[in-house]
Every structure is written in C-alpha cells, then in structure tokens.
Scaffold this motif. Structure first.
Motif, short mmCIF file in Angstrom:
data_model
loop_
_atom_site.label_atom_id
_atom_site.label_comp_id
_atom_site.label_asym_id
_atom_site.label_seq_id
_atom_site.Cartn_x
_atom_site.Cartn_y
_atom_site.Cartn_z
N SER A 4 41.89 -8.58 47.27
CA SER A 4 41.60 -9.40 46.10
C SER A 4 42.92 -9.89 45.52
O SER A 4 43.83 -9.10 45.27
CB SER A 4 40.86 -8.59 45.03
OG SER A 4 39.65 -8.11 45.56
N ILE A 5 43.00 -11.19 45.31
CA ILE A 5 44.22 -11.79 44.78
C ILE A 5 43.87 -12.58 43.53
O ILE A 5 42.95 -13.41 43.54
CB ILE A 5 44.87 -12.74 45.82
CG1 ILE A 5 45.17 -11.99 47.11
CG2 ILE A 5 46.12 -13.39 45.24
CD1 ILE A 5 45.60 -12.88 48.25
N GLN A 6 44.61 -12.33 42.44
CA GLN A 6 44.38 -13.08 41.22
C GLN A 6 45.27 -14.30 41.23
O GLN A 6 46.48 -14.20 41.42
CB GLN A 6 44.66 -12.23 39.98
CG GLN A 6 44.30 -12.94 38.70
CD GLN A 6 44.48 -12.06 37.49
OE1 GLN A 6 45.03 -10.98 37.56
NE2 GLN A 6 44.01 -12.55 36.36
N GLN A 7 44.65 -15.49 41.07
CA GLN A 7 45.39 -16.74 40.99
C GLN A 7 45.05 -17.37 39.64
O GLN A 7 43.98 -17.94 39.47
CB GLN A 7 45.01 -17.67 42.14
CG GLN A 7 45.44 -17.12 43.48
CD GLN A 7 44.99 -18.01 44.64
OE1 GLN A 7 43.96 -18.68 44.57
NE2 GLN A 7 45.78 -18.01 45.69
N ARG A 10 41.46 -16.93 38.02
CA ARG A 10 40.45 -16.79 39.08
C ARG A 10 40.88 -15.73 40.09
O ARG A 10 42.06 -15.50 40.31
CB ARG A 10 40.28 -18.13 39.82
CG ARG A 10 39.75 -19.22 38.92
CD ARG A 10 39.54 -20.53 39.64
NE ARG A 10 38.63 -20.35 40.76
CZ ARG A 10 38.71 -21.05 41.89
NH1 ARG A 10 39.62 -21.96 42.04
NH2 ARG A 10 37.87 -20.83 42.86
N TRP A 11 39.90 -15.07 40.68
CA TRP A 11 40.15 -14.09 41.73
C TRP A 11 39.74 -14.67 43.06
O TRP A 11 38.68 -15.25 43.18
CB TRP A 11 39.37 -12.81 41.47
CG TRP A 11 39.99 -11.96 40.39
CD1 TRP A 11 39.75 -12.05 39.06
CD2 TRP A 11 40.96 -10.95 40.57
NE1 TRP A 11 40.51 -11.15 38.38
CE2 TRP A 11 41.27 -10.44 39.29
CE3 TRP A 11 41.61 -10.41 41.67
CZ2 TRP A 11 42.19 -9.43 39.09
CZ3 TRP A 11 42.52 -9.39 41.47
CH2 TRP A 11 42.80 -8.90 40.19
N LYS A 12 40.56 -14.48 44.04
CA LYS A 12 40.26 -14.91 45.40
C LYS A 12 40.06 -13.64 46.23
O LYS A 12 40.89 -12.75 46.21
CB LYS A 12 41.41 -15.73 45.95
CG LYS A 12 41.20 -16.23 47.36
CD LYS A 12 42.39 -17.05 47.81
CE LYS A 12 42.20 -17.49 49.24
NZ LYS A 12 43.38 -18.22 49.73
N VAL A 13 38.92 -13.56 46.91
CA VAL A 13 38.62 -12.39 47.73
C VAL A 13 38.61 -12.84 49.19
O VAL A 13 37.99 -13.84 49.55
CB VAL A 13 37.24 -11.80 47.35
CG1 VAL A 13 36.91 -10.63 48.26
CG2 VAL A 13 37.24 -11.38 45.90
N GLN A 14 39.31 -12.09 50.03
CA GLN A 14 39.33 -12.42 51.45
C GLN A 14 39.41 -11.17 52.29
O GLN A 14 39.86 -10.13 51.83
CB GLN A 14 40.50 -13.36 51.77
CG GLN A 14 41.86 -12.73 51.60
CD GLN A 14 42.99 -13.72 51.80
OE1 GLN A 14 42.95 -14.82 51.24
NE2 GLN A 14 43.96 -13.36 52.60
#
Length: 181
Positions: A4-7, A10-14
C-alpha cells in the motif's frame, strides 16, 4: 504480498512481485559440478529420497562416512513425543570432536587447507590451516598438561574475542580426550 502506497490523500494498492516466487533454475558450470558434493540434481534427489524413506539407515551411513568414532553407537535413533518430545541420536556412541575437526583432515592430506578464518571487530584477520591449528592445539594442550591439568578437570578461559580464544576451545577438547602429543 500486498503493498500500500500513499500518494497525496489517495492510497494505491498493488501486488508485490517477490523474487522468492520466481521459478528460476541456474545450472552450474561443469567445473563447479565436478567439484560439488552432489554432481547433479538427480543425485541430490535420490539421496534426499533415501533419507526420507530410511532415515536411520541413511544417517548411520553418513555418520560412518563423515566422522571418526572411538566407540560405535548402540542405537541410531530413539524418539518419542509422549508425554514430552525426546529425541536421541547415536546412543552409546563416542567420538572426539577435536579429532574430527582437525586431525582427520591432516591425516587425509588436507593439512594445507584453511581450517579457520578469523575476522575480528577492528578488521584484523587470521587464517589457520588444519596443520597449523592442530600444532597450536597440541602445544597448548601440552602446556595445560605441564601445569597439572588432566582429563576430567574443569578449565575456564577468559580471553577477548581473538583467534586464540577459538584455539583454546580446541585445546581443551583435545586435552579432555587425552589427545596431546
């Protein structure tokens, strides 16, 4: 695994790709294989299969090949998990650990190979061959003997982490087995 990366807000999950999940086979060179314990994958798999099918027979054979015993064992393995786990290998067997670590390698013609490579905290290094280490062990065992130390005595060694501390452990094992020259 999920990353999980916070940008910003917004959070981006990959999904993460792990090296451990990759199916890569690296074939060793013929030169490496020639000097390896197992010459090929098939030989390893056959040995592994035998160790699983007949663990007592396999380990008895390995123990005879790899170690010098002063007294052969009466029983290879005894185990039970009732009421508490109890696992005993090579009951009744006796060996000299120092002999197995040093003497047998010298006797097999490997005296000039590195037996111990010590690297201390400040970066100092010291390499002993099997022959050099065996000579040092024998010298110190004889010093202890000269000072009245005999088999069965307790010996305490107080040294900083230097190469000679590791030597001292072998000295005492040699002496405790009555193995000094």
């Amino acid at each position: 695994p999920i990353l999980s990366i916070q940008q910003g807000n917004r959070w981006k999950v990959q999904r993460m790709k792990r090296v451990a999940d990759e199916q890569i086979v690296i074939t060793p060179s013929p030169e490496f294989s020639k000097n390896a314990y197992f010459k090929n994958l098939g030989e390893y798999e056959d040995t592994y299969e035998r160790s699983v099918e007949d663990p007592e027979g396999y380990w008895a054979e390995r123990a005879e090949q790899a170690l010098a015993w002063t007294k052969k064992w009466d029983k290879v393995l005894e185990w039970s998990f009732d009421p508490i786990p109890s696992i005993k290998w090579f009951q009744g067997g006796e060996l000299n650990a120092s002999y197995n670590c040093l003497d047998r390698h010298v006797a097999a013609g490997k005296g000039d190979k590195a037996a111990m490579i010590f690297e201390g905290d400040p970066g100092d290094t010291k390499t002993y061959t099997y022959k050099e280490l065996l000579d040092e062990v024998s010298k110190f065992a004889n010093v202890l003997k000269k000072h009245g130390v005999k088999k069965g005595d307790r010996v305490a060694v107080y040294l900083p982490m230097i190469a000679e501390l590791l030597d001292a452990q072998h000295y005492i094992v040699h002496l405790s087995a009555g193995d000094h020259r």
